[in-house]
Design a protein around this motif. Structure first.
Motif, PDB file in Angstrom:
ATOM      1  N   GLU A   1      28.441  20.109 -34.078  1.00 44.71           N
ATOM      2  CA  GLU A   1      28.004  19.729 -32.735  1.00 44.71           C
ATOM      3  C   GLU A   1      27.051  18.541 -32.787  1.00 44.71           C
ATOM      4  O   GLU A   1      27.126  17.621 -31.950  1.00 44.71           O
ATOM      5  CB  GLU A   1      27.341  20.910 -32.038  1.00 44.71           C
ATOM      6  CG  GLU A   1      28.275  22.071 -31.705  1.00 44.71           C
ATOM      7  CD  GLU A   1      28.608  22.925 -32.922  1.00 44.71           C
ATOM      8  OE1 GLU A   1      29.568  23.711 -32.839  1.00 44.71           O
ATOM      9  OE2 GLU A   1      27.921  22.789 -33.967  1.00 44.71           O
TER      10      GLU A   1
ATOM     11  N   SER B   1      27.673  14.832 -31.227  1.00 47.88           N
ATOM     12  CA  SER B   1      26.710  14.277 -30.292  1.00 47.88           C
ATOM     13  C   SER B   1      26.286  12.868 -30.709  1.00 47.88           C
ATOM     14  O   SER B   1      26.130  11.976 -29.868  1.00 47.88           O
ATOM     15  CB  SER B   1      25.488  15.193 -30.195  1.00 47.88           C
ATOM     16  OG  SER B   1      24.570  14.722 -29.248  1.00 47.88           O
TER      17      SER B   1
ATOM     18  N   GLN C   1      19.879   9.621 -32.451  1.00 50.00           N
ATOM     19  CA  GLN C   1      20.378   9.361 -31.100  1.00 50.00           C
ATOM     20  C   GLN C   1      19.330   8.654 -30.246  1.00 50.00           C
ATOM     21  O   GLN C   1      19.647   7.718 -29.501  1.00 50.00           O
ATOM     22  CB  GLN C   1      20.795  10.675 -30.442  1.00 50.00           C
ATOM     23  CG  GLN C   1      22.021  11.315 -31.079  1.00 50.00           C
ATOM     24  CD  GLN C   1      22.327  12.664 -30.464  1.00 50.00           C
ATOM     25  OE1 GLN C   1      22.857  12.745 -29.359  1.00 50.00           O
ATOM     26  NE2 GLN C   1      21.984  13.730 -31.175  1.00 50.00           N
TER      27      GLN C   1
END
Length: 730
Positions: A509, A513, A489
């Protein structure tokens, strides 16, 4: 900064300039004041490095066995690259030092900047100007204790743990065989415990040193003097404990131990000596043979050493950190005196010459210290360091896909461990159109090794600087599994094309994300290291199989084998399950062969969860069954695959042979020189996509579906029912 390193292949010793380590949570940055050379352990390692390859193999038969297992599983070429990569790398030296806290990481509240601490660990208390040390491997130095004396902390803890294993009692008699550094400290600790001591060592100077430290008598192991002293002190019964603090290939120490120990006495091995126990002698006295494992409980336990999880004192009284603190307390109160053991203090800049003098025998020493630049000879005045908190860069533009014609793809690597060094970087180094710009790691030496071997322009421990470098086009994330999603990310937000080794995420999760980051930034330039679909042999077999009209059945047997003790794959609480880390490879391969993403997952496991059966169902009715087993024979191929449909069968045998049975039989023409599992072709496709701005090698939807299916295995095992996979939001 400078660090002492050694190349185990060539034996070269060097004082190398390497990047300074970063300060991670759960530990502190320590600037070294004094570090101690272990004249036993370290010189043994230095000597081994100078041996021929045959000599190295003879000295480490355990490693030879691992190499042979790797040959059976991966073939000779891949194993050769892996072994040579490890051998032809700089490795650190040192494990005992004293220094000043320069920066404090998050979660640390027992020390502050400027405090003097003693540090332990062969990965953290190195002969280097700066080290990052986790919480359970440092202790504050008692007030008034000279830093050069505190540098003995780790070696003292080793001696202390050995003494604890012997369980000495007031008034007992002990024999210490080997009066090097550890043996000298054992003598002093026993004397401080009210035990009378006899020492054995062929060096008269070491014998005299031990006697000055409190031993009743010392002498050559082969002399009558040692036997006479034992007989006199024990009324002929023999000693209560024997401590083996000697090294070498002679079996004399264990034979002498049996001869001079009393009936049902205790023999504790602290050093690394030959242990061919004479059965009759040990049986007749029913001797209790014990081993002392390094600094004490907690050693080699990642949750203790790296994650800072202490053992409750009510259950484990003396951990390695408590041993370290206890030893420093004894030295500070004068119960143990290390000053007479210091044979020489060398300037750190003279480290290579000092090792060479020790190796050649020109410098005869019990203990040698390195003094670091800026440190006074007798004392160290703590000086608070200025701490700079780097700015966090948030947000980035989508990468410009229309790169200048002929411009090389500038790549940065986050992580340079064994897989990156053996399976990825060799295919990128020297490739036309690729420039290895920067390698960033958490440990300084691994970055320096990668820079030296693969030609990176820069090596650093500063991740923010790499992500903020606008000239870097692509970032490779090749770190521990638990960091993949976060680093991916960050790199996407920095506007980079990202190649992340599997797995992309460890939880639903984390996957959500990552996909949200793609949506937020518009940067979908992402590739996950699912390399098997790029394997030339499998590509050719799929082409020979041809188009498919009806549903197919696929069987994939993965003979994964058992993990070595200490493998970080075993840290499931932080790194996820083994299948979560590896399973994506096999699901991706099945989906690629079947030309679709799975819509449901059903998983079962044997008791204890060692062997898994994973069944995938696809939209056209096709099924794939992945048998992931750890209990099979290491002599059987690791991966075998069968695809059956339309009266045809595709067979893959461990990436060394493939065949297709149909109207005509096709068999791969010859055995490949090595198992090519597609890394080279995968990297070529990724680089091409970055260079041209074209589509990434694998659609993002497929990467997400494969990751979701891999994660669904855990849910399926827990629920005992098939798990339906939601379609990717993209």
């Amino acid at each position: 900064m400078k660090q002492v390193v050694q190349n185990y292949k060539s034996g070269e010793l060097a004082l190398l300039d390497v990047p300074a380590p970063g300060c991670k949570p759960g530990g502190v940055l320590v600037r070294s004041a004094f570090s101690l050379i272990s004249t036993g352990t370290e010189l043994m390692k230095v000597s081994e490095a100078g041996m021929s390859m045959v000599g190295k193999a003879r000295s480490r038969p355990d490693q030879v066995a691992k190499v042979m297992q790797s040959v059976a599983a991966n073939g000779v070429p891949a194993t050769y690259r892996k072994v040579m990569g490890k051998l032809d790398s700089y490795t650190p030296l040192g494990y005992s030092l004293c220094g000043i806290v320069e920066q404090v990481g998050a979660g640390v509240d027992d020390v502050k900047v400027g405090d003097v601490v003693a540090c332990a660990g062969n990965e953290h208390a190195l002969h280097a100007e700066v080290n990052w040390v986790p919480k359970n491997l440092y202790v504050p130095v008692p007030e008034g204790l000279a830093p050069r004396h505190a540098a003995f902390g780790t070696v003292g803890s080793i001696a202390m743990q050995g003494v604890r294993q012997g369980e000495p009692q007031l008034g007992e008699v002990a024999l210490v065989i080997g009066l090097g550094l550890i043996g000298q400290l054992v003598v002093q600790l026993l004397t401080a415990s009210g035990v009378r001591v006899v020492g054995a060592d062929p060096d008269p100077e070491r014998c005299a040193l031990a006697e000055r430290a409190g031993a009743d008598a010392c002498g050559d192991p082969g002399s009558d003097a040692v036997k006479a002293a034992v007989a006199e002190l024990t009324d002929g019964h023999g000693v209560d404990q024997v401590y083996l603090a000697a090294g070498g290939s002679s079996n004399q120490p264990v034979e002498l131990a049996a001869e001079l120990a009393r009936d049902r006495g205790r023999v504790v091995d602290i050093g690394k000596c030959r242990l061919d126990l004479p059965w009759n002698a040990y049986y007749e006295k029913e001797l209790d043979v014990r081993f002392s494992r390094s600094y004490g409980p907690g050693r080699y336990d990642p949750s203790y050493e790296l994650e800072g999880r202490d053992y409750p004192i009510g259950y484990v009284r003396w951990t390695e950190r408590r041993n370290l603190a206890c030893f420093l307390d004894l030295v500070a109160r004068g119960r143990v005196d290390v000053e007479p053991l210091i044979s020489h203090i060398a300037e750190f800049d003279d480290a290579v010459e000092t090792y060479q003098s020790l190796k050649d025998g020109e410098l005869k020493a019990v203990a040698v210290l390195f003094r670091y630049p800026g440190q006074p000879t007798e004392a160290v005045e703590p000086k608070p360091a200025e701490v700079t908190v780097p700015a966090v860069r948030r947000g980035a533009a989508v990468p410009d896909r229309a790169r200048a014609a002929g411009s090389p793809v500038r790549c940065a690597f986050i992580g340079a461990g064994n897989y990156a060094s053996s399976m990825l970087l060799p295919h990128l180094a020297g490739r036309d159109g690729v420039e290895l710009a920067t390698v960033v790691t958490t440990t300084a030496l691994s970055a320096a090794n990668a820079q030296r071997k693969f030609g990176f322009a820069e090596a650093t421990t500063d991740l923010d600087a790499v992500l903020g470098d606008k000239t870097v086009d692509a970032v490779f994330v090749v770190t521990r599994h638990s960091s993949h999603a976060e680093l991916t990310q960050r790199a996407l937000r920095a506007g980079k094309a990202v190649f992340v080794e599997k797995p992309l995420a460890l939880t639903e999760e984390e996957l959500a994300s990552v996909l949200a980051t793609v949506e937020e930034t518009g940067n979908d330039r992402l590739q996950v290291g699912f390399n098997r679909r790029f394997a030339p042999l499998l590509q050719e077999a799929k082409q020979q199989f041809g188009a498919r009209t009806g549903p197919a059945s696929l069987r994939y047997l993965v003979n994964a084998g058992r993990l070595d003790h200490g493998s970080w794959y075993l840290r499931q609480s932080t790194e996820g399950s083994r299948f979560a880390g590896e399973g994506g490879h096999f699901i991706d391969t099945a989906s690629w062969l079947l030309g679709a993403d799975p819509e449901s997952v059903y998983a079962t496991a044997t008791p204890g969860g060692e062997d898994l059966q994973v069944q995938l169902r696809y939209p056209d009715g096709s099924t794939a069954t992945i048998s992931y087993v750890t209990t099979g024979s290491s002599g059987f191929p690791k991966e075998t695959l069968d695809l059956i449909a339309d009266g045809k069968v595709l067979r893959l045998d461990d990436f060394v042979r493939a065949s297709v049975y149909g109207r005509k039989k096709w068999v791969s023409s010859r055995l490949p020189k090595a198992r090519d599992k597609g890394q080279n072709a995968e990297l070529a496709a990724f680089v091409r996509a970055v260079r041209t701005g074209g589509p990434m090698p694998v659609p993002l939807e497929s990467l997400a579906a494969t990751t979701a299916a891999t994660l669904a295995v855990r849910a399926g095992l827990a629920g005992g029912a098939p798990v339906t996979l939601a379609r990717s939001p993209r």
